[in-house]
Design a protein around this motif. Structure first.
Motif, PDB file in Angstrom:
ATOM      1  N   ASP C 195       0.796  -1.216  -0.104  1.00 56.73           N
ATOM      2  CA  ASP C 195       0.116  -0.138   0.064  1.00 56.73           C
ATOM      3  C   ASP C 195       0.808   1.327  -0.065  1.00 56.73           C
ATOM      4  O   ASP C 195       2.317   0.952  -0.049  1.00 56.73           O
ATOM      5  N   TYR C 196       0.242   2.686   0.438  1.00 54.99           N
ATOM      6  CA  TYR C 196       0.910   3.546   0.459  1.00 54.99           C
ATOM      7  C   TYR C 196       0.494   4.938   0.079  1.00 54.99           C
ATOM      8  O   TYR C 196      -1.596   4.608   0.155  1.00 54.99           O
ATOM      9  N   GLY C 197       0.380   5.582   1.223  1.00 56.98           N
ATOM     10  CA  GLY C 197       0.252   7.296   1.387  1.00 56.98           C
ATOM     11  C   GLY C 197      -0.800   7.024   2.664  1.00 56.98           C
ATOM     12  O   GLY C 197      -2.123   7.382   3.226  1.00 56.98           O
ATOM     13  N   GLY C 198      -0.841   6.035   3.125  1.00 61.64           N
ATOM     14  CA  GLY C 198      -1.403   5.531   4.562  1.00 61.64           C
ATOM     15  C   GLY C 198      -1.484   6.954   5.404  1.00 61.64           C
ATOM     16  O   GLY C 198      -0.572   7.870   5.292  1.00 61.64           O
ATOM     17  N   GLU C 199      -2.668   6.952   6.293  1.00 65.05           N
ATOM     18  CA  GLU C 199      -2.575   8.200   6.924  1.00 65.05           C
ATOM     19  C   GLU C 199      -0.772   8.864   8.689  1.00 65.05           C
ATOM     20  O   GLU C 199      -0.096   9.747   7.788  1.00 65.05           O
ATOM     21  N   PRO C 200      -0.050   7.619   8.516  1.00 66.37           N
ATOM     22  CA  PRO C 200       1.074   8.162   9.508  1.00 66.37           C
ATOM     23  C   PRO C 200       1.685   8.922   8.194  1.00 66.37           C
ATOM     24  O   PRO C 200       1.119   8.905   7.377  1.00 66.37           O
ATOM     25  N   PRO C 201       2.654   8.471   8.655  1.00 70.93           N
ATOM     26  CA  PRO C 201       3.786   9.047   8.037  1.00 70.93           C
ATOM     27  C   PRO C 201       3.455   9.407   6.358  1.00 70.93           C
ATOM     28  O   PRO C 201       3.855   7.470   5.928  1.00 70.93           O
ATOM     29  N   ALA C 202       3.150   9.905   5.558  1.00 73.63           N
ATOM     30  CA  ALA C 202       2.508   9.857   4.669  1.00 73.63           C
ATOM     31  C   ALA C 202       4.105   9.101   4.156  1.00 73.63           C
ATOM     32  O   ALA C 202       5.554   9.643   3.876  1.00 73.63           O
ATOM     33  N   GLY C 203       4.030   8.149   2.618  1.00 73.71           N
ATOM     34  CA  GLY C 203       5.317   7.776   2.446  1.00 73.71           C
ATOM     35  C   GLY C 203       5.402   5.974   3.012  1.00 73.71           C
ATOM     36  O   GLY C 203       6.100   5.127   2.337  1.00 73.71           O
ATOM     37  N   ARG C 204       4.834   6.049   3.926  1.00 74.49           N
ATOM     38  CA  ARG C 204       4.987   5.090   4.823  1.00 74.49           C
ATOM     39  C   ARG C 204       4.802   3.842   3.921  1.00 74.49           C
ATOM     40  O   ARG C 204       3.210   3.872   3.247  1.00 74.49           O
ATOM     41  N   LEU C 205       4.478   2.636   3.815  1.00 69.77           N
ATOM     42  CA  LEU C 205       4.500   1.400   3.299  1.00 69.77           C
ATOM     43  C   LEU C 205       4.311  -0.047   3.965  1.00 69.77           C
ATOM     44  O   LEU C 205       5.357   0.251   4.942  1.00 69.77           O
ATOM     45  N   ASP C 206       3.706  -1.012   3.534  1.00 67.25           N
ATOM     46  CA  ASP C 206       3.969  -2.295   4.092  1.00 67.25           C
ATOM     47  C   ASP C 206       3.378  -3.428   3.253  1.00 67.25           C
ATOM     48  O   ASP C 206       2.898  -2.952   2.139  1.00 67.25           O
ATOM     49  N   LEU C 207       4.195  -4.507   3.106  1.00 62.46           N
ATOM     50  CA  LEU C 207       3.395  -5.391   2.294  1.00 62.46           C
ATOM     51  C   LEU C 207       1.948  -5.552   3.326  1.00 62.46           C
ATOM     52  O   LEU C 207       1.611  -4.845   4.091  1.00 62.46           O
ATOM     53  N   HIS C 208       0.491  -5.755   2.057  1.00 65.21           N
ATOM     54  CA  HIS C 208      -0.916  -5.334   2.264  1.00 65.21           C
ATOM     55  C   HIS C 208      -1.293  -6.277   2.090  1.00 65.21           C
ATOM     56  O   HIS C 208      -0.545  -6.925   0.886  1.00 65.21           O
ATOM     57  N   ALA C 209      -2.980  -6.703   2.500  1.00 65.85           N
ATOM     58  CA  ALA C 209      -3.804  -6.905   2.000  1.00 65.85           C
ATOM     59  C   ALA C 209      -5.077  -6.420   1.484  1.00 65.85           C
ATOM     60  O   ALA C 209      -5.493  -5.591   2.265  1.00 65.85           O
ATOM     61  N   TYR C 210      -5.467  -6.722   0.459  1.00 65.63           N
ATOM     62  CA  TYR C 210      -7.039  -6.230  -0.047  1.00 65.63           C
ATOM     63  C   TYR C 210      -7.500  -6.990  -0.585  1.00 65.63           C
ATOM     64  O   TYR C 210      -7.359  -8.109  -0.528  1.00 65.63           O
ATOM     65  N   VAL C 211      -8.463  -6.766  -1.289  1.00 58.07           N
ATOM     66  CA  VAL C 211     -10.254  -7.356  -1.899  1.00 58.07           C
ATOM     67  C   VAL C 211      -9.868  -7.083  -3.349  1.00 58.07           C
ATOM     68  O   VAL C 211     -10.472  -5.528  -3.615  1.00 58.07           O
ATOM     69  N   GLU C 212     -10.499  -8.090  -3.989  1.00 59.07           N
ATOM     70  CA  GLU C 212     -10.960  -7.755  -5.458  1.00 59.07           C
ATOM     71  C   GLU C 212     -12.302  -8.397  -5.773  1.00 59.07           C
ATOM     72  O   GLU C 212     -12.638  -9.135  -4.998  1.00 59.07           O
ATOM     73  N   VAL C 213     -12.911  -7.527  -6.925  1.00 66.68           N
ATOM     74  CA  VAL C 213     -14.608  -7.791  -5.653  1.00 66.68           C
ATOM     75  C   VAL C 213     -15.398  -7.835  -7.796  1.00 66.68           C
ATOM     76  O   VAL C 213     -14.719  -6.831  -8.709  1.00 66.68           O
ATOM     77  N   TRP C 214     -15.610  -9.097  -8.766  1.00 66.40           N
ATOM     78  CA  TRP C 214     -16.004  -9.470  -9.986  1.00 66.40           C
ATOM     79  C   TRP C 214     -17.452  -8.104  -9.936  1.00 66.40           C
ATOM     80  O   TRP C 214     -18.122  -8.405  -8.865  1.00 66.40           O
TER      81      TRP C 214
END
Lengths: 292, 292, 292, 292
Positions: C195-214
């Motif tokens: 991901d990218y751009g989370g509220e904490p320090p801008a530019g901070r990032l991490d491995l992330h899990a999200y969802v895709e819906v058809w």
């Protein structure tokens, strides 16, 4: 006789709304466990209520604490007058002969889903000779098949989880042994207190959970986690499982710190006070009769 | 006053080894529930033991039956002297003020995993005004969100299952309501007995499970399954959940047949005995004091 | 177009027997996600196999490492050519019209027990207008009702646990949203990446899990944990749930350290490369057609 | 060669809104399983789509049916050209050497929580010699420790439930064997089809679930429920577990009736068609190569 000097320190930080506590940190007063020189210090000047459950002699300390730090110090000297029994002659008590007060301890409880373990328990232990040896076999099986591993379980972990995942701490070992015993119609209950004499640094100790199984006409001690010299186990509370006998049940926003426990065994040979040893007999600290 | 005439028939076939039973089919004797003309017939000439739990007044009938059929017939006349309270003035009792005997009923139990429902319960009911209305809201929520469907659950189904699957029978409705109340620190217990006046054929009835919640200074009745006229609920037993209060706990090989229950409400206006009605008040059949 | 520069460092200590790994740390190569300047460095001189699943374009890196430290560094530049759609016109696809390749994503999987959530999902979301808005409602419900709390869940936590306990991390948010969508017959899959751009320090990032819906005729992005600017989500892998798409699946005795992730969004206005922003449209990075 | 004549009747009643179906009732067409004389009759004149999954050769029949009765009749003649292998020389394939297509079958799935069974599986089977004998030992353990009992489990029952409760039907036996194999890093998958030759009335048969384990370089058959002559097992579908390979997945309000299955083994000695027998070899009906 065994004499233990016990000291226990508990520390909390309490949120701005205050919090209510139910502690179970007093050693139980029973025919076989005499408690004296008992001293309780609480850092906040709050009223307390000490309630003794007539059925189990478990003592519950209730208080409402204000915001900020809360420290409790409990010290006591405890004399253990064990009932010793020869394991070879200790029989299981058939269900019709169980005292009515003991019957609830064959039923399932929050953390001991014995109702789901009948098939496994009967297959694994059903053919063993009845008696102390069978309870011993359950205890040994749990110790051999569950790995002691802190931080792999939490307060919602139950015996069914442990039977599957095969990992946990003394609480989980106790829950699994209890559930398996109940699945065999062997009454079993959860006991909390302190241990002593574990393998690591001698004299090391901690709050502990273990098991009592009803054999013959009273409750006998088992330590499925295997970390203690059973003769030095001090009993705080007994109940169906950890839901009944938490050291501290808290209502409110609280940060809890690790407790400090000091346990010393006293030797006074002249008066028959011996250091605890790993004896071959079955041990009970519960008279089978009503408490004095 | 409400007067109920109750008749209960239980039938079993017992395997060649015989079987041990613990029944809870006697109406509880309490200050508010007087039981008279009580008659118990057992088809096998076996000794029985009737044990009354001093804490709850639940009566347990113990017997060991031989192989073959076993029939029990229980008949009694029960007078209910309800305590009526205005729901608007019934407050929740803060944890520090709860009697020590009531405290265990905020803890999780086998079928009521309240420890896992705190987040949900607080979100759903946390903002509601405290008091009878909040317990009522939990009861209504359960009735509205769980579908009554026989044979979708079994004896290992717990409140966590029901919160997920949203289907069950009166036992499951009761367990879920209890778990949610406890998650809000509202003491709640499981009650068994008979209902009366359900929608289907009037007078129809069955063994039933319902809920008692501690409000003010005593236990009040709730019927989350919504099938009964609460004023006609007869209480057999109370406990933490169905593990404590099964109608029949069996040890051995037994085939059980569906029980037959007949419940008749008696009217005798001259003596103040009225047919039960759906009243607006909160009802209690438990005095809050020790039983006579 | 969005351009992301990605750097990823993984570190392990491997036990004396060595260990086998399946990594999924390559950005997927799809019509809408072009990966270039890709550089992978491995501290041990071991052969590797890079396998691309033809159905999902997920790339799996397989290797067997020897004892001692293992470090992987992956760097790549990724251009995202999003498909934008007006949420108001995005319809749900009726089951009979779903492509056969998409059908498995309405079925339950290890961490998404949609089969147990039908009653809840239909009650909560069944009356909502069909289409993107309903998937959005599920996403918002999960974000509103689950508390983000590291270390409260583990690798065996499933959507049923999260629906009960209401706490977890991005993986748990994703599993619950997926399970609820499937319970509504909305195909949903698990996606991993950064991901990218989370509220904490801008530019901070991490491995992330999200969802895709058809929806309509392709997979659209949802971020139930709500920590990312969706337009900057890089996709590594997609699958039914975390079992399919772990960043690293390990066979052997391995100590894993927290990964380091650096994500930089590139701006090059002259060439139409804009910094990611929170747009109102629905976004897809999957063509709906076979990959090039 | 084994030749089976198969006839299958399915009957449904469909509610007023109609319903969508995905059937998996066609015998798979593989190198080792030739299907001919295939005839499908559907009582409603609806369009159908037959989709073959390229990875597994499983054929899915999709259709949308209108209200009222729906009957399907499927008939086929199937020739089984088994691959026979000497169990003594069949090795386990180390993880690094597993084909990438096979790797997903060591991961947990909805009904096979292998991630929770590692400790148990390693304790019980970890010391056994690797190879076919170990898969055989898992199969035998499941057969010996789970009781075959219809109506004790339902569609949400998983391998973790079965390991605890020790009861179920062929689906549950298969799920538990698969989960235990995966916990040992043995790829295992769920297979559906028909059995033949069970102990009860010879020729009796039913829809069946069994297991395939990857050994050497292909999938070998195991029948943990032990009701079939393995050589006569017809394969419809394979997948990770029952979620992937239901005989019928239904969307809508449907009443399903018990299917009728007729299986006849053909003997034609002149052409090398022999009646199935219980052979000592390991059997595979999957070439290990891509399907023709």
């Amino acid at each position: 006789m065994t004499r233990i000097e016990l000291q226990l320190d508990l520390n909390y930080d309490i949120g701005p709304q205050g919090a209510d506590f139910v502690f179970n940190i007093h050693a139980a007063q029973t025919r076989q466990q005499s408690v004296w020189n008992e001293l309780l210090t609480i850092s906040q000047p709050v009223p307390t209520l000490l309630h003794t459950d007539p059925a189990t002699a478990t003592r519950f300390l209730r208080l409402s604490a204000g915001p900020g730090p809360l420290a409790l110090n409990y010290a006591a000297t405890i004399d253990l007058h064990h009932h010793f029994a020869d394991p070879l002659v200790l029989a299981e008590c058939p269900v019709p002969a169980l005292p009515s007060e003991v019957l609830p301890y064959v039923l399932p409880s929050r953390y001991c889903e014995s109702d789901r373990m009948a098939a496994f328990a009967i297959e694994q232990f059903g053919a063993l000779p009845r008696g102390h040896a069978r309870a011993r076999a359950v205890c040994d099986w749990v110790r051999a098949h569950v790995r002691y591993a802190p931080n792999t379980t939490d307060s919602s972990t139950s015996a069914a989880d442990t039977l599957l995942d095969r990992t946990g701490v003394c609480r989980d070992f106790a829950h699994l042994m209890i559930a398996l015993c109940r699945a065999l119609n062997l009454p079993a209950r959860f006991a909390t207190g302190t241990d002593y004499g574990g393998e690591p640094p001698a004299g090391r100790l901690d709050l502990h959970a273990y098991v009592e199984v009803w054999l013959g006409d009273r409750w006998y001690l088992f330590d499925p986690a295997g970390t203690a010299i059973p003769m030095a186990l001090i009993r705080f509370g007994t109940g169906r499982d950890a839901a009944d006998t938490a050291f501290a049940t808290m209502f409110g926003e609280v940060t809890a710190y690790a407790p400090t426990v000091r346990v010393t065994a006293v030797e006074d040979i002249a008066r028959g006070v011996l250091l605890p040893w790993r004896c071959w007999q079955a041990l009970s600290t519960d008279g089978g009769e009503p408490m004095a």
